[in-house]
Design a protein around this motif. Structure first.
Motif, short mmCIF file in Angstrom:
data_model
loop_
_atom_site.label_atom_id
_atom_site.label_comp_id
_atom_site.label_asym_id
_atom_site.label_seq_id
_atom_site.Cartn_x
_atom_site.Cartn_y
_atom_site.Cartn_z
N ARG A 29 0.84 -1.21 0.00
CA ARG A 29 0.00 0.00 0.00
C ARG A 29 0.87 1.25 0.00
O ARG A 29 0.65 2.18 -0.80
CB ARG A 29 -0.91 -0.02 1.22
CG ARG A 29 -1.77 1.23 1.38
CD ARG A 29 -2.54 1.20 2.70
NE ARG A 29 -3.27 2.42 2.92
CZ ARG A 29 -3.92 2.72 4.04
NH1 ARG A 29 -3.94 1.86 5.05
NH2 ARG A 29 -4.56 3.88 4.16
N LEU A 30 1.85 1.30 0.88
CA LEU A 30 2.74 2.46 0.95
C LEU A 30 3.61 2.56 -0.30
O LEU A 30 3.85 3.67 -0.81
CB LEU A 30 3.61 2.36 2.20
CG LEU A 30 2.88 2.50 3.54
CD1 LEU A 30 3.81 2.16 4.69
CD2 LEU A 30 2.31 3.90 3.71
N LEU A 31 4.08 1.43 -0.79
CA LEU A 31 4.94 1.42 -1.97
C LEU A 31 4.20 1.92 -3.21
O LEU A 31 4.73 2.72 -3.99
CB LEU A 31 5.48 0.01 -2.21
CG LEU A 31 6.50 -0.16 -3.33
CD1 LEU A 31 7.74 0.69 -3.06
CD2 LEU A 31 6.89 -1.62 -3.48
N SER A 32 2.97 1.46 -3.40
CA SER A 32 2.19 1.90 -4.56
C SER A 32 1.82 3.37 -4.44
O SER A 32 1.80 4.11 -5.44
CB SER A 32 0.94 1.04 -4.70
OG SER A 32 0.13 1.10 -3.55
N GLY A 33 1.52 3.82 -3.21
CA GLY A 33 1.25 5.24 -3.02
C GLY A 33 2.46 6.09 -3.33
O GLY A 33 2.34 7.15 -3.96
#
Length: 267
Positions: A29-33
């Motif tokens: 989630r953080l990586l894609s954001g």
């Protein structure tokens, strides 16, 4: 607020079907954001606009990690109620310490909204598991700290992009330290990416843009609409049950929000 509620539904959908391990979900989630927001960091701007704050990245990572782990045993609406109940209490206390004032109407609204959260947590057969409730409470405190820090942001896009990028290493470390079985499938990965790229990245930029324009009490109380949206979405898309306790809890929260935002206190 719709995007915030979507995060609860996407996370619960991924974990309910055991499509992905919760810490891995948070990491993706953080990586894609961060990937979606990266172009904002690559724009040619003056160095003064760059706002790298490790504390904000830590709060963002802490929120995302505990949020996912707590949702293993919580319904979408219940988790959101716990999360934003803690957010409200934390941000209201911070606002009062900073000199914000409450008139009688807003005070009553806060009491009613908090009573709605308390109704959910009263002992009973459908009360949420204590461990999961505590984990979501930590997530709520972290999100409140992250939101309050955003009040000083002069470039919401740049700040949010930097926060997501710096939060990724925290999540990766947690991924290795947790020692969990890193199971996942295609659906879990897609849901995690949707949560980060669609429901988090742009919404968090907008949230940082709004925060300097409103007081902490209003910001915290408006977010209590998220549990109501998440509860309805959980019933519609996840097959979760809307209990009588949840229904009255939502009514109390919505009534409290209305009382707080209908008339601002004089400062």
């Amino acid at each position: 607020m719709v995007a915030f509620a979507a995060n609860s539904v996407l996370c619960r959908l991924a974990l309910k079907g055991a499509h992905i391990e919760p810490v891995l979900f948070s990491t993706l989630r953080l990586l894609s954001g961060a990937a979606v927001l990266l172009p904002l960091l690559l724009k040619k701007r003056t160095q003064a606009t760059r706002r790298w704050k490790l504390s904000e990245a830590f709060f963002l990572a802490l929120y995302a990690l505990f949020f996912s782990v707590a949702y293993i045993r919580l319904d979408a609406g219940t988790g959101a109620l716990l999360l934003f109940g803690v957010v409200q209490i934390t941000m209201v206390m911070a606002g009062l310490l900073r000199g914000e004032r409450l008139n009688l109407t807003r005070s009553c609204g806060l009491i009613v909204a908090i009573a709605g959260i308390a109704l959910l947590l009263l002992p009973g057969a459908v009360a949420p598991p204590l461990k999961s409730a505590l984990l979501m409470g930590i997530a709520g405190a972290a999100w409140a700290a992250y939101s309050l820090s955003g009040r000083s942001s002069t470039d919401p896009g740049m700040s949010t992009a930097a926060n997501f990028l710096l939060a990724v290493p925290f999540a990766v470390v947690a991924l290795f330290v947790s020692g969990s079985d890193l199971h996942y499938d295609y659906h879990g990965i897609v849901l995690a990416v949707m949560s980060g790229a669609l429901a988090s990245a742009g919404a968090y930029v907008l949230w940082y843009a709004i925060m300097p324009e409103i007081d902490a009490v209003t910001a915290s109380t408006v977010q209590l609409s998220v549990p109501c949206l998440a509860t309805l979405a959980g019933v519609l898309f996840l097959g979760e049950t809307l209990t009588l306790r949840m229904f009255f809890s939502m009514l109390a929260v919505l009534a409290g929000i209305w009382l707080v935002v209908r008339k601002k206190a004089r400062i």
